[in-house]
Design a protein around this motif. Sequence first.
Motif, PDB file in Angstrom:
ATOM      1  N   SER A 185       0.817  -1.211   0.000  1.00  0.00           N
ATOM      2  CA  SER A 185       0.000   0.000   0.000  1.00  0.00           C
ATOM      3  C   SER A 185       0.851   1.261   0.000  1.00  0.00           C
ATOM      4  O   SER A 185       1.828   1.374   0.739  1.00  0.00           O
ATOM      5  N   SER A 186       0.434   2.218  -0.790  1.00  0.00           N
ATOM      6  CA  SER A 186       1.267   3.412  -0.998  1.00  0.00           C
ATOM      7  C   SER A 186       1.436   4.245   0.269  1.00  0.00           C
ATOM      8  O   SER A 186       2.491   4.845   0.472  1.00  0.00           O
ATOM      9  N   ALA A 187       0.425   4.279   1.147  1.00  0.00           N
ATOM     10  CA  ALA A 187       0.531   5.156   2.319  1.00  0.00           C
ATOM     11  C   ALA A 187       1.486   4.611   3.379  1.00  0.00           C
ATOM     12  O   ALA A 187       2.040   5.385   4.169  1.00  0.00           O
ATOM     13  N   ILE A 235      -4.510   1.064   7.091  1.00  0.00           N
ATOM     14  CA  ILE A 235      -3.837   0.894   5.804  1.00  0.00           C
ATOM     15  C   ILE A 235      -4.639   1.599   4.714  1.00  0.00           C
ATOM     16  O   ILE A 235      -5.851   1.497   4.675  1.00  0.00           O
ATOM     17  N   THR A 236      -3.969   2.373   3.879  1.00  0.00           N
ATOM     18  CA  THR A 236      -4.665   2.958   2.721  1.00  0.00           C
ATOM     19  C   THR A 236      -3.726   2.950   1.528  1.00  0.00           C
ATOM     20  O   THR A 236      -2.509   2.973   1.667  1.00  0.00           O
ATOM     21  N   ASP A 237      -4.332   2.906   0.365  1.00  0.00           N
ATOM     22  CA  ASP A 237      -3.582   2.882  -0.882  1.00  0.00           C
ATOM     23  C   ASP A 237      -4.190   3.934  -1.804  1.00  0.00           C
ATOM     24  O   ASP A 237      -5.410   4.029  -1.911  1.00  0.00           O
ATOM     25  N   ALA A 238      -3.339   4.694  -2.473  1.00  0.00           N
ATOM     26  CA  ALA A 238      -3.837   5.771  -3.328  1.00  0.00           C
ATOM     27  C   ALA A 238      -4.550   5.224  -4.561  1.00  0.00           C
ATOM     28  O   ALA A 238      -5.461   5.866  -5.078  1.00  0.00           O
ATOM     29  N   ALA A 239      -4.167   4.050  -5.034  1.00  0.00           N
ATOM     30  CA  ALA A 239      -4.759   3.513  -6.279  1.00  0.00           C
ATOM     31  C   ALA A 239      -4.939   1.995  -6.154  1.00  0.00           C
ATOM     32  O   ALA A 239      -4.255   1.218  -6.825  1.00  0.00           O
ATOM     33  N   GLU A 242      -5.325  -0.311  -9.288  1.00  0.00           N
ATOM     34  CA  GLU A 242      -4.071  -0.552 -10.012  1.00  0.00           C
ATOM     35  C   GLU A 242      -3.204  -1.555  -9.241  1.00  0.00           C
ATOM     36  O   GLU A 242      -2.630  -2.489  -9.808  1.00  0.00           O
ATOM     37  N   THR A 243      -3.137  -1.378  -7.918  1.00  0.00           N
ATOM     38  CA  THR A 243      -2.298  -2.259  -7.101  1.00  0.00           C
ATOM     39  C   THR A 243      -2.744  -3.709  -7.228  1.00  0.00           C
ATOM     40  O   THR A 243      -1.932  -4.612  -7.477  1.00  0.00           O
ATOM     41  N   TYR A 244      -4.053  -3.947  -7.076  1.00  0.00           N
ATOM     42  CA  TYR A 244      -4.510  -5.335  -7.015  1.00  0.00           C
ATOM     43  C   TYR A 244      -4.605  -5.990  -8.397  1.00  0.00           C
ATOM     44  O   TYR A 244      -4.398  -7.198  -8.516  1.00  0.00           O
ATOM     45  N   THR A 245      -4.895  -5.209  -9.426  1.00  0.00           N
ATOM     46  CA  THR A 245      -4.881  -5.843 -10.756  1.00  0.00           C
ATOM     47  C   THR A 245      -3.444  -6.207 -11.124  1.00  0.00           C
ATOM     48  O   THR A 245      -3.193  -7.287 -11.671  1.00  0.00           O
ATOM     49  N   TYR A 246      -2.506  -5.342 -10.787  1.00  0.00           N
ATOM     50  CA  TYR A 246      -1.095  -5.682 -11.063  1.00  0.00           C
ATOM     51  C   TYR A 246      -0.716  -6.959 -10.301  1.00  0.00           C
ATOM     52  O   TYR A 246      -0.142  -7.893 -10.872  1.00  0.00           O
ATOM     53  N   LEU A 247      -1.043  -6.972  -9.017  1.00  0.00           N
ATOM     54  CA  LEU A 247      -0.654  -8.131  -8.200  1.00  0.00           C
ATOM     55  C   LEU A 247      -1.233  -9.429  -8.772  1.00  0.00           C
ATOM     56  O   LEU A 247      -0.512 -10.419  -8.948  1.00  0.00           O
ATOM     57  N   VAL A 248      -2.521  -9.414  -9.063  1.00  0.00           N
ATOM     58  CA  VAL A 248      -3.161 -10.652  -9.529  1.00  0.00           C
ATOM     59  C   VAL A 248      -2.631 -11.042 -10.917  1.00  0.00           C
ATOM     60  O   VAL A 248      -2.478 -12.229 -11.210  1.00  0.00           O
TER      61      VAL A 248
END
Length: 353
Positions: A185-187, A235-239, A242-248
């Motif tokens: 997560s970005s934060a 926990i927070t993520d700015a996008a 994008e994070t989870y599609t990339y990961l999967v």
Amino acid sequence: MSQLFTPVRIGRHIAPNRLVMAPMTRSRADAKGVPGDMTVTYYTQRASAGLIITEGVFPSALGKGYVNTPGMETEAQVAGWKRVTEAVHARGGRIFMQLMHCGRISHPSLLDGATPVAPSAIKPEGQAWTPAGQADFVTPRELTLAEIAGVIDDYRQATRRAIDAGFDGVELHAASGYLPEQFLSSASNHRQDQYGGSVKGRARFVLEALAAMAAEAGADRVGIKISPEMNYNSITDAAPQETYTYLVDQLRGQGLAYLHVALFGTTVDYHAMLRPRFDGTYLIGGGLTQDSAAALLADGKADATVFGSAFLANPDLPERFRQGAALNAPDRNTFFAPPTAKGYIDYPALAEA
Ligand SMILES: Cc1cc2nc3c(=O)[nH]c(=O)nc-3n(C[C@H](O)[C@H](O)[C@H](O)COP(=O)(O)O)c2cc1C
């Protein structure tokens, strides 16, 4: 017949039904992280699940985040868990161990005075549950590159021990704001090196931990849990999309046992986004009922369905669903009680109710 009661492939294994018991921390181990007799009973009572996923287990002492949680590091811990797997198998069940490194969601009083570790020295909001009661989280220590390699090796070694102790597989806990999600997560990840920055950098820790686990167990005995936008444990993520599609996308083609996605009130339909990107068994959890689970299976949205509090309170949940019987209500006051049997192994099965 409802698809809930048809078999499903979970990597190397075939589960006889599609009702999976969710990983649930119960804080009934001893102070040294050793599961005892009650834990053997608790899981054995629930062996009719298609698959049991254990409570979060720390792979190494620095990964502990709560009072009386179990570990998978010492000989005594391994011996305790071996009794669990033997008893569950004797009842015909299957059981994966969830590896949970809490990272910054811990406290020095749970770590023999050590400062919790994280990708970056960013203090989470909230409080830890310590032996002396609630205490504010502290600013964690940023892991060095050498230490990151060490933590990944801890996941590898814990996996080896889990397999040796008879587990049918292991799950990487990459949700709920613990260490893997702190990297994702970005934060919570402000690193400038190869473990931070772009989504590729932030996902590296999760992918390396999974690879280390797969090296010991075989990918077909390794699963991963994610909860996009759960925003639990500060926990927070700015996008996140994008994070989870990339990961999967990176998980595809690895031959993993499953991808376990638990959603909690997000407006984005992550299942629609993620399932087509994954090529293996897809588990959905989070607030399910028998009817909603059956509908997910009938619509082809999930391969298996994951139940938390319902399994906690109903050791014979599959049989109750089969009969359409009433369910015991979970008692929140005993979710994480001091190590007592109440609310742990005294929920009645149907015949006893
Ligand atoms: C008492 C309790 C402890 C939990 N501990 C964990 C845990 O250790 N690891 C984890 O991934 N999720 C944990 N969860 C979340 C569950 O795995 C599951 O995602 C959540 O309960 C939603 O499912 P439900 O609505 O069927 O209960 C816990 C939930 C409960 C109720």
